[in-house]
Design a protein around this motif. Structure first.
Motif, PDB file in Angstrom:
ATOM      1  N   GLY A 272     -10.937  -9.287  -4.980  1.00 56.53           N
ATOM      2  CA  GLY A 272     -10.191  -8.193  -4.365  1.00 56.53           C
ATOM      3  C   GLY A 272     -10.165  -6.919  -5.171  1.00 56.53           C
ATOM      4  O   GLY A 272      -9.512  -5.944  -4.772  1.00 56.53           O
ATOM      5  N   GLY A 273     -10.842  -6.910  -6.305  1.00 49.42           N
ATOM      6  CA  GLY A 273     -10.918  -5.683  -7.093  1.00 49.42           C
ATOM      7  C   GLY A 273      -9.742  -5.424  -8.001  1.00 49.42           C
ATOM      8  O   GLY A 273      -9.561  -4.294  -8.480  1.00 49.42           O
TER       9      GLY A 273
ATOM     10  N   PRO B 256      -8.365   4.052  -2.088  1.00 50.54           N
ATOM     11  CA  PRO B 256      -9.646   3.649  -2.698  1.00 50.54           C
ATOM     12  C   PRO B 256      -9.747   3.994  -4.175  1.00 50.54           C
ATOM     13  O   PRO B 256     -10.407   3.291  -4.940  1.00 50.54           O
ATOM     14  N   GLU B 257      -9.109   5.086  -4.599  1.00 47.28           N
ATOM     15  CA  GLU B 257      -9.158   5.504  -6.001  1.00 47.28           C
ATOM     16  C   GLU B 257      -7.852   5.156  -6.705  1.00 47.28           C
ATOM     17  O   GLU B 257      -7.330   5.928  -7.501  1.00 47.28           O
ATOM     18  N   ALA B 258      -7.330   3.981  -6.425  1.00 47.39           N
ATOM     19  CA  ALA B 258      -6.064   3.563  -7.028  1.00 47.39           C
ATOM     20  C   ALA B 258      -6.199   3.417  -8.531  1.00 47.39           C
ATOM     21  O   ALA B 258      -7.278   3.109  -9.049  1.00 47.39           O
TER      22      ALA B 258
ATOM     23  N   LYS C 107      -6.507  -1.453  -1.326  1.00 43.83           N
ATOM     24  CA  LYS C 107      -7.788  -0.774  -1.560  1.00 43.83           C
ATOM     25  C   LYS C 107      -8.168   0.139  -0.399  1.00 43.83           C
ATOM     26  O   LYS C 107      -8.723   1.225  -0.596  1.00 43.83           O
ATOM     27  N   ARG C 108      -7.880  -0.295   0.826  1.00 49.31           N
ATOM     28  CA  ARG C 108      -8.168   0.566   1.990  1.00 49.31           C
ATOM     29  C   ARG C 108      -7.304   1.815   1.962  1.00 49.31           C
ATOM     30  O   ARG C 108      -7.770   2.923   2.239  1.00 49.31           O
TER      31      ARG C 108
ATOM     32  N   PRO D 118       0.807  -1.229   0.000  1.00 45.41           N
ATOM     33  CA  PRO D 118       0.000   0.000   0.000  1.00 45.41           C
ATOM     34  C   PRO D 118       0.837   1.273   0.000  1.00 45.41           C
ATOM     35  O   PRO D 118       0.490   2.249  -0.680  1.00 45.41           O
TER      36      PRO D 118
ATOM     37  N   LEU E 137      -4.457  -7.211  -1.419  1.00 45.35           N
ATOM     38  CA  LEU E 137      -5.384  -6.420  -2.232  1.00 45.35           C
ATOM     39  C   LEU E 137      -6.292  -5.566  -1.355  1.00 45.35           C
ATOM     40  O   LEU E 137      -6.542  -4.385  -1.648  1.00 45.35           O
ATOM     41  N   ALA E 138      -6.771  -6.138  -0.265  1.00 44.17           N
ATOM     42  CA  ALA E 138      -7.633  -5.378   0.644  1.00 44.17           C
ATOM     43  C   ALA E 138      -6.878  -4.215   1.270  1.00 44.17           C
ATOM     44  O   ALA E 138      -7.419  -3.109   1.412  1.00 44.17           O
TER      45      ALA E 138
ATOM     46  N   LEU F 107      -5.006  -1.973 -10.801  1.00 48.40           N
ATOM     47  CA  LEU F 107      -4.052  -2.787 -10.052  1.00 48.40           C
ATOM     48  C   LEU F 107      -3.989  -4.170 -10.690  1.00 48.40           C
ATOM     49  O   LEU F 107      -4.995  -4.885 -10.738  1.00 48.40           O
TER      50      LEU F 107
END
Length: 358
Positions: A229-230, A201-203, A197-198, A155, A193-194, A206
Protein backbone atom coordinates in the motif's frame (compact mmCIF):
# COMPACT_ATOMS: atom_id res chain seq x y z
CA UNK A 1 19.19 23.25 33.97
CA UNK A 2 16.64 21.71 31.61
CA UNK A 3 13.83 19.93 33.34
CA UNK A 4 14.85 20.78 36.94
CA UNK A 5 11.59 22.45 37.97
CA UNK A 6 9.31 19.80 36.45
CA UNK A 7 11.46 17.04 37.92
CA UNK A 8 11.19 18.54 41.40
CA UNK A 9 7.42 18.77 40.89
CA UNK A 10 7.01 15.12 39.92
CA UNK A 11 6.44 13.83 43.48
CA UNK A 12 3.69 16.41 43.92
CA UNK A 13 2.08 15.59 40.59
CA UNK A 14 2.01 11.90 41.49
CA UNK A 15 -0.19 12.70 44.47
CA UNK A 16 -2.87 13.87 42.03
CA UNK A 17 -5.16 11.75 39.85
CA UNK A 18 -3.23 10.81 36.71
CA UNK A 19 -5.30 12.87 34.27
CA UNK A 20 -5.17 15.93 36.52
CA UNK A 21 -1.40 15.58 36.79
CA UNK A 22 -1.11 15.21 33.03
CA UNK A 23 -3.15 18.35 32.38
CA UNK A 24 -1.03 20.35 34.82
CA UNK A 25 2.18 19.06 33.22
CA UNK A 26 0.99 20.15 29.79
CA UNK A 27 0.05 23.56 31.16
CA UNK A 28 3.48 23.93 32.72
CA UNK A 29 5.12 22.98 29.44
CA UNK A 30 3.00 25.54 27.62
CA UNK A 31 4.18 28.20 30.07
CA UNK A 32 7.81 27.34 29.41
CA UNK A 33 8.49 25.92 32.87
CA UNK A 34 10.28 22.82 31.58
CA UNK A 35 13.35 24.70 30.44
CA UNK A 36 15.51 24.01 27.40
CA UNK A 37 18.07 21.33 26.72
CA UNK A 38 21.16 23.14 25.44
CA UNK A 39 23.44 20.13 25.05
CA UNK A 40 25.15 19.93 21.70
CA UNK A 41 23.75 17.27 19.38
CA UNK A 42 26.11 14.36 18.82
CA UNK A 43 26.43 13.34 15.15
CA UNK A 44 27.02 9.71 16.16
CA UNK A 45 23.31 9.31 16.97
CA UNK A 46 21.91 11.56 14.24
CA UNK A 47 20.20 10.18 11.12
CA UNK A 48 18.49 11.31 7.96
CA UNK A 49 15.22 9.48 7.36
CA UNK A 50 12.38 10.43 5.00
CA UNK A 51 14.65 13.26 3.90
CA UNK A 52 14.42 14.77 7.40
CA UNK A 53 17.22 15.24 9.93
CA UNK A 54 16.69 13.45 13.25
CA UNK A 55 19.31 14.73 15.74
CA UNK A 56 18.78 11.65 17.90
CA UNK A 57 16.52 8.58 17.64
CA UNK A 58 14.42 9.23 20.77
CA UNK A 59 10.91 10.44 20.03
CA UNK A 60 7.82 11.26 22.07
CA UNK A 61 4.97 8.92 21.21
CA UNK A 62 1.47 10.13 20.46
CA UNK A 63 -0.87 10.44 23.42
CA UNK A 64 1.08 12.91 25.52
CA UNK A 65 0.21 16.05 23.56
CA UNK A 66 -3.06 15.04 21.95
CA UNK A 67 -4.08 18.55 20.89
CA UNK A 68 -0.70 20.07 19.92
CA UNK A 69 -0.70 22.56 22.78
CA UNK A 70 2.96 22.17 23.80
CA UNK A 71 4.85 21.17 20.65
CA UNK A 72 7.67 23.72 20.84
CA UNK A 73 8.37 23.22 24.56
CA UNK A 74 8.45 19.45 24.06
CA UNK A 75 10.87 19.78 21.16
CA UNK A 76 13.08 21.99 23.32
CA UNK A 77 13.54 19.21 25.89
CA UNK A 78 15.82 17.24 23.60
CA UNK A 79 13.56 14.79 21.81
CA UNK A 80 14.77 13.79 18.37
CA UNK A 81 11.19 14.03 17.09
CA UNK A 82 7.70 14.56 18.48
CA UNK A 83 4.37 12.99 17.50
CA UNK A 84 1.11 14.72 18.43
CA UNK A 85 -2.39 13.28 18.56
CA UNK A 86 -4.30 11.12 18.22
CA UNK A 87 -6.21 13.73 16.17
CA UNK A 88 -9.80 12.82 15.29
CA UNK A 89 -12.05 14.54 12.74
CA UNK A 90 -14.42 15.90 15.39
CA UNK A 91 -14.03 16.73 19.09
CA UNK A 92 -15.02 13.97 21.48
CA UNK A 93 -14.88 13.48 25.26
CA UNK A 94 -13.49 9.96 25.25
CA UNK A 95 -14.48 7.25 27.68
CA UNK A 96 -15.89 7.84 31.19
CA UNK A 97 -13.45 8.59 34.00
CA UNK A 98 -11.46 7.17 35.69
CA UNK A 99 -9.65 5.97 32.58
CA UNK A 100 -5.93 6.37 33.32
CA UNK A 101 -4.17 4.33 36.02
CA UNK A 102 -0.64 4.21 37.40
CA UNK A 103 0.98 0.84 38.04
CA UNK A 104 3.70 2.22 40.29
CA UNK A 105 5.31 -1.13 41.14
CA UNK A 106 5.99 -1.68 37.44
CA UNK A 107 6.35 2.02 36.52
CA UNK A 108 3.67 1.29 33.94
CA UNK A 109 0.30 2.74 32.94
CA UNK A 110 -3.09 1.46 31.86
CA UNK A 111 -5.32 3.75 29.86
CA UNK A 112 -8.75 3.46 28.35
CA UNK A 113 -8.98 7.10 27.30
CA UNK A 114 -10.77 6.52 24.00
CA UNK A 115 -9.20 9.36 21.96
CA UNK A 116 -10.43 12.37 23.98
CA UNK A 117 -9.51 15.47 22.05
CA UNK A 118 -10.45 18.82 20.63
CA UNK A 119 -10.67 17.61 17.05
CA UNK A 120 -9.01 18.61 13.79
CA UNK A 121 -10.37 22.16 13.60
CA UNK A 122 -8.75 23.15 16.90
CA UNK A 123 -5.44 21.39 16.25
CA UNK A 124 -4.82 22.78 12.75
CA UNK A 125 -4.27 26.45 13.70
CA UNK A 126 -1.76 25.45 16.37
CA UNK A 127 0.27 23.45 13.88
CA UNK A 128 0.05 26.18 11.27
CA UNK A 129 1.43 28.68 13.78
CA UNK A 130 4.54 26.63 14.54
CA UNK A 131 6.49 27.67 11.46
CA UNK A 132 10.02 26.28 11.32
CA UNK A 133 10.59 23.39 13.71
CA UNK A 134 13.74 22.25 15.46
CA UNK A 135 13.03 18.51 15.03
CA UNK A 136 10.64 16.46 12.87
CA UNK A 137 6.97 16.47 13.79
CA UNK A 138 4.49 13.67 13.25
CA UNK A 139 0.71 13.60 13.56
CA UNK A 140 -1.13 10.51 14.71
CA UNK A 141 -4.62 10.28 13.21
CA UNK A 142 -7.61 8.22 14.28
CA UNK A 143 -11.35 7.83 14.16
CA UNK A 144 -14.22 9.18 16.20
CA UNK A 145 -16.10 6.65 18.28
CA UNK A 146 -19.35 7.36 16.46
CA UNK A 147 -20.09 7.99 12.79
CA UNK A 148 -16.64 6.98 11.54
CA UNK A 149 -16.01 5.95 7.93
CA UNK A 150 -12.33 4.93 7.76
CA UNK A 151 -11.93 5.30 3.98
CA UNK A 152 -13.34 8.83 4.26
CA UNK A 153 -11.92 10.03 7.58
CA UNK A 154 -8.27 8.99 7.35
CA UNK A 155 -7.80 10.66 3.94
CA UNK A 156 -9.55 13.83 5.12
CA UNK A 157 -7.29 14.04 8.16
CA UNK A 158 -4.22 13.37 6.04
CA UNK A 159 -5.09 16.11 3.54
CA UNK A 160 -5.61 18.67 6.31
CA UNK A 161 -2.53 17.81 8.36
CA UNK A 162 0.00 17.01 5.62
CA UNK A 163 1.17 20.61 5.04
CA UNK A 164 2.09 21.00 8.70
CA UNK A 165 3.93 17.77 9.61
CA UNK A 166 6.87 15.64 8.51
CA UNK A 167 5.02 12.34 8.68
CA UNK A 168 1.57 10.92 9.41
CA UNK A 169 0.69 7.88 11.50
CA UNK A 170 -2.45 5.81 10.96
CA UNK A 171 -3.60 4.72 14.39
CA UNK A 172 -5.47 1.48 13.73
CA UNK A 173 -4.43 -0.22 16.96
CA UNK A 174 -5.75 1.61 20.02
CA UNK A 175 -7.70 -0.91 22.08
CA UNK A 176 -10.06 1.75 23.42
CA UNK A 177 -12.10 2.63 20.32
CA UNK A 178 -14.57 -0.14 19.40
CA UNK A 179 -13.68 -1.86 16.13
CA UNK A 180 -10.47 0.09 15.53
CA UNK A 181 -8.15 -2.90 15.76
CA UNK A 182 -10.23 -4.69 13.12
CA UNK A 183 -8.67 -2.25 10.64
CA UNK A 184 -5.37 -4.14 10.96
CA UNK A 185 -6.88 -6.94 8.84
CA UNK A 186 -5.25 -6.96 5.40
CA UNK A 187 -8.29 -6.00 3.35
CA UNK A 188 -9.28 -3.13 5.65
CA UNK A 189 -5.75 -1.74 5.92
CA UNK A 190 -5.22 -2.02 2.17
CA UNK A 191 -8.44 -0.08 1.51
CA UNK A 192 -7.42 2.71 3.92
CA UNK A 193 -3.93 3.04 2.47
CA UNK A 194 -5.35 3.13 -1.05
CA UNK A 195 -7.88 5.79 -0.07
CA UNK A 196 -5.18 7.99 1.46
CA UNK A 197 -2.92 7.59 -1.58
CA UNK A 198 -5.77 8.50 -3.95
CA UNK A 199 -6.67 11.57 -1.94
CA UNK A 200 -3.08 12.67 -1.37
CA UNK A 201 -0.68 11.27 -3.97
CA UNK A 202 2.19 13.41 -2.61
CA UNK A 203 1.51 12.61 1.03
CA UNK A 204 4.30 12.89 3.59
CA UNK A 205 5.60 9.52 4.80
CA UNK A 206 2.70 7.43 6.06
CA UNK A 207 3.34 5.13 9.01
CA UNK A 208 1.04 2.47 10.45
CA UNK A 209 0.89 1.96 14.22
CA UNK A 210 0.10 -1.63 15.09
CA UNK A 211 -0.82 -3.53 18.23
CA UNK A 212 1.67 -5.64 20.17
CA UNK A 213 -1.09 -8.23 20.51
CA UNK A 214 -0.97 -9.33 16.86
CA UNK A 215 -0.20 -12.96 16.12
CA UNK A 216 2.89 -13.83 14.10
CA UNK A 217 0.70 -14.51 11.08
CA UNK A 218 -1.13 -11.20 11.45
CA UNK A 219 2.15 -9.33 11.76
CA UNK A 220 3.40 -10.86 8.52
CA UNK A 221 0.17 -9.85 6.79
CA UNK A 222 0.41 -6.28 8.08
CA UNK A 223 4.00 -5.94 6.86
CA UNK A 224 3.12 -7.12 3.36
CA UNK A 225 -0.03 -4.99 3.22
CA UNK A 226 1.89 -1.90 4.35
CA UNK A 227 4.51 -2.50 1.69
CA UNK A 228 1.95 -3.09 -1.05
CA UNK A 229 0.00 0.00 0.00
CA UNK A 230 2.97 2.33 -0.12
CA UNK A 231 3.36 2.91 3.61
CA UNK A 232 6.71 4.30 4.68
CA UNK A 233 7.01 2.42 7.93
CA UNK A 234 5.53 0.82 11.02
CA UNK A 235 5.39 1.81 14.68
CA UNK A 236 5.68 -1.31 16.81
CA UNK A 237 3.59 -1.01 18.80
CA UNK A 238 0.66 0.44 20.67
CA UNK A 239 -0.58 -0.46 24.16
CA UNK A 240 -1.47 -4.05 25.00
CA UNK A 241 -4.72 -5.55 26.23
CA UNK A 242 -2.79 -8.55 27.56
CA UNK A 243 -1.35 -8.68 31.06
CA UNK A 244 2.00 -10.36 31.59
CA UNK A 245 2.10 -12.57 34.70
CA UNK A 246 3.46 -11.13 37.89
CA UNK A 247 2.04 -7.60 37.80
CA UNK A 248 1.77 -6.42 41.41
CA UNK A 249 0.05 -3.04 41.23
CA UNK A 250 -3.52 -2.77 42.53
CA UNK A 251 -4.74 -1.39 39.21
CA UNK A 252 -3.23 -4.20 37.09
CA UNK A 253 -6.68 -5.65 36.44
CA UNK A 254 -8.17 -2.47 34.99
CA UNK A 255 -9.44 -2.66 31.44
CA UNK A 256 -7.51 -0.76 28.79
CA UNK A 257 -4.11 -0.65 27.16
CA UNK A 258 -0.98 -1.41 29.16
CA UNK A 259 2.21 0.56 28.49
CA UNK A 260 5.65 0.68 30.04
CA UNK A 261 8.39 -1.77 31.06
CA UNK A 262 6.22 -4.95 31.06
CA UNK A 263 5.99 -4.63 27.26
CA UNK A 264 9.67 -4.17 26.48
CA UNK A 265 10.84 -7.74 25.91
CA UNK A 266 7.91 -8.68 23.69
CA UNK A 267 7.99 -5.39 21.77
CA UNK A 268 11.63 -6.02 20.94
CA UNK A 269 10.96 -9.52 19.65
CA UNK A 270 8.01 -8.29 17.61
CA UNK A 271 10.18 -5.53 16.18
CA UNK A 272 12.85 -8.03 15.15
CA UNK A 273 10.24 -10.20 13.44
CA UNK A 274 8.88 -7.18 11.56
CA UNK A 275 12.42 -6.13 10.59
CA UNK A 276 13.16 -9.58 9.22
CA UNK A 277 9.92 -9.55 7.21
CA UNK A 278 10.42 -6.00 5.92
CA UNK A 279 14.05 -6.66 4.94
CA UNK A 280 14.95 -2.99 4.84
CA UNK A 281 11.89 -1.88 2.90
CA UNK A 282 10.18 -0.05 5.79
CA UNK A 283 11.30 2.46 8.40
CA UNK A 284 10.60 0.92 11.80
CA UNK A 285 9.95 2.73 15.07
CA UNK A 286 10.27 0.64 18.23
CA UNK A 287 7.92 1.53 21.05
CA UNK A 288 7.13 -0.26 24.27
CA UNK A 289 8.72 0.11 27.68
CA UNK A 290 11.87 2.02 26.70
CA UNK A 291 13.34 3.88 29.66
CA UNK A 292 17.15 3.71 29.45
CA UNK A 293 19.77 4.45 26.85
CA UNK A 294 20.71 0.76 26.78
CA UNK A 295 17.09 -0.04 25.93
CA UNK A 296 17.12 2.53 23.13
CA UNK A 297 20.15 0.76 21.67
CA UNK A 298 18.53 -2.64 22.23
CA UNK A 299 15.60 -1.54 20.06
CA UNK A 300 18.00 -0.31 17.37
CA UNK A 301 19.85 -3.62 17.50
CA UNK A 302 16.46 -5.29 16.98
CA UNK A 303 15.94 -3.32 13.76
CA UNK A 304 14.51 0.03 14.81
CA UNK A 305 15.49 3.18 12.96
CA UNK A 306 13.88 5.29 15.66
CA UNK A 307 12.43 4.72 19.13
CA UNK A 308 9.43 6.27 20.86
CA UNK A 309 8.56 6.50 24.52
CA UNK A 310 5.70 7.78 26.60
CA UNK A 311 5.40 6.08 29.98
CA UNK A 312 9.03 6.68 31.01
CA UNK A 313 8.55 10.39 30.27
CA UNK A 314 5.42 10.47 32.44
CA UNK A 315 7.30 8.89 35.35
CA UNK A 316 10.67 10.62 35.00
CA UNK A 317 9.93 14.00 33.46
CA UNK A 318 12.11 16.28 31.36
CA UNK A 319 15.39 15.19 32.95
CA UNK A 320 14.93 11.84 31.20
CA UNK A 321 16.09 13.10 27.80
CA UNK A 322 19.65 14.23 28.58
CA UNK A 323 20.19 11.03 30.59
CA UNK A 324 18.93 8.81 27.76
CA UNK A 325 21.24 10.42 25.24
CA UNK A 326 24.26 10.09 27.55
CA UNK A 327 23.43 6.46 28.26
CA UNK A 328 22.92 5.75 24.57
CA UNK A 329 26.38 7.06 23.74
CA UNK A 330 27.90 4.97 26.53
CA UNK A 331 26.06 1.90 25.25
CA UNK A 332 27.30 2.56 21.71
CA UNK A 333 30.89 2.74 22.91
CA UNK A 334 30.47 -0.40 25.01
CA UNK A 335 29.12 -2.25 21.99
CA UNK A 336 31.97 -1.12 19.78
CA UNK A 337 29.75 0.90 17.43
CA UNK A 338 31.06 4.13 15.91
CA UNK A 339 27.57 5.34 14.96
CA UNK A 340 24.00 4.40 15.74
CA UNK A 341 23.48 3.10 12.22
CA UNK A 342 26.25 0.53 12.74
CA UNK A 343 24.16 -1.16 15.43
CA UNK A 344 20.92 -1.37 13.52
CA UNK A 345 19.63 -4.88 13.14
CA UNK A 346 22.61 -6.77 14.55
CA UNK A 347 20.30 -8.82 16.82
CA UNK A 348 17.51 -9.47 14.31
CA UNK A 349 18.51 -13.04 13.50
CA UNK A 350 18.69 -14.20 17.11
CA UNK A 351 15.72 -12.22 18.42
CA UNK A 352 13.38 -13.19 15.60
CA UNK A 353 13.66 -16.81 16.70
CA UNK A 354 12.75 -16.00 20.32
CA UNK A 355 9.41 -17.36 21.57
CA UNK A 356 6.46 -15.09 20.93
CA UNK A 357 5.10 -14.22 24.35
CA UNK A 358 3.64 -11.28 26.21
Amino acid sequence: MAGLLPTLALPLLRQLPPETAHALALRGLGLGLAGHDRARADPRIAQTLFGRHFPNPIGLAAGFDKNAVAVRPLMALGFGFVEIGTVTPLPQPGNPRPRLFRLDAERALINRLGFPGEGLARVLPRLAALGQRSVPLGANIGLNKEGAVPERDYPALAIALAPHVDYLTLNISSPNTPGLRDLQASARLAAILAAVKRALPEAPPLLVKIAPDLSEEALAAVVETALAGGAGGLIIGNTSVRRPPGLRSPHAGEAGGLSGPPLFAHARVMLARAARLAAGRLTLIGCGGVGTGAEVLAMVRAGAHLVQLYTAFVYQGAALLPRLRRELLVALDAGGFARLEDARGVDIASLAETSWNI
